[in-house]
Design a protein around this motif. Structure first.
Motif, short mmCIF file in Angstrom:
data_model
loop_
_atom_site.label_atom_id
_atom_site.label_comp_id
_atom_site.label_asym_id
_atom_site.label_seq_id
_atom_site.Cartn_x
_atom_site.Cartn_y
_atom_site.Cartn_z
N LEU A 1 0.83 -1.20 0.00
CA LEU A 1 0.00 0.00 0.00
C LEU A 1 0.87 1.25 0.00
O LEU A 1 0.64 2.18 -0.78
N GLY A 2 1.85 1.28 0.88
CA GLY A 2 2.75 2.44 0.94
C GLY A 2 3.45 2.68 -0.38
O GLY A 2 3.55 3.82 -0.85
N ALA A 3 3.94 1.62 -1.01
CA ALA A 3 4.63 1.74 -2.29
C ALA A 3 3.68 2.26 -3.37
O ALA A 3 4.05 3.12 -4.18
N LEU A 4 2.46 1.76 -3.39
CA LEU A 4 1.47 2.22 -4.36
C LEU A 4 1.18 3.71 -4.18
O LEU A 4 1.16 4.47 -5.16
N ALA B 1 -8.91 -0.19 -7.44
CA ALA B 1 -7.53 -0.27 -7.93
C ALA B 1 -6.56 -0.47 -6.78
O ALA B 1 -5.63 -1.27 -6.87
N VAL B 2 -6.79 0.24 -5.68
CA VAL B 2 -5.92 0.10 -4.51
C VAL B 2 -6.00 -1.33 -3.99
O VAL B 2 -4.97 -1.99 -3.77
N TRP B 3 -7.21 -1.83 -3.80
CA TRP B 3 -7.36 -3.18 -3.26
C TRP B 3 -6.76 -4.22 -4.21
O TRP B 3 -6.07 -5.15 -3.76
N ALA B 4 -7.01 -4.08 -5.50
CA ALA B 4 -6.47 -5.04 -6.46
C ALA B 4 -4.94 -5.07 -6.40
O ALA B 4 -4.33 -6.13 -6.48
N GLU C 1 -1.61 3.10 -14.60
CA GLU C 1 -1.39 1.68 -14.86
C GLU C 1 -2.23 0.82 -13.93
O GLU C 1 -2.72 -0.23 -14.34
N ALA C 2 -2.39 1.24 -12.68
CA ALA C 2 -3.21 0.47 -11.74
C ALA C 2 -4.65 0.42 -12.24
O ALA C 2 -5.30 -0.63 -12.19
N ARG C 3 -5.16 1.55 -12.73
CA ARG C 3 -6.52 1.58 -13.26
C ARG C 3 -6.62 0.74 -14.52
O ARG C 3 -7.58 0.00 -14.72
#
Length: 100
Positions: free
Chosen positions: A17-20, A73-76, A93-95
């Protein structure tokens, strides 16, 4: 109230999470994002560094909104079964990963 120790999986998820959030923040200052999300800069710093592995949902929701990330996106990204071995380099990219 006694808080149970976090599991290794929870600690790892907190690191992802922190890295994201750091990647999504890019060149924007931590102070700017924290103020826009109405959280303290110290709270954001602790989340980004993984020191707070299980932040409150409203805190993550506020930060994600400011960064333009959907909660999906965060959870994935943080709960990938492969441990996030190939993390998205940006919020875009996450989206995109969710759409494809």
């Amino acid at each position: 109230m006694v808080r149970l120790p976090l599991t290794p999986a929870e600690l790892e998820r907190g690191q992802r999470l922190g890295a994201l959030l750091r990647r999504a923040r890019g060149e924007r200052s931590m102070l700017e994002i924290a103020l826009d999300a109405r959280v303290s800069p110290e709270t954001l710093r602790k989340i980004e560094s993984g020191r707070v592995a299980t932040p409150a949902f409203p805190t993550i929701a506020a930060i994600a909104e400011v960064l333009g990330l959907s909660l999906d996106a965060v959870w994935a990204e943080i709960s990938r079964p492969d441990g996030g071995a190939e993390p998205a380099r940006s919020a875009r990219e996450a989206r995109a990963r969710l759409v494809s």
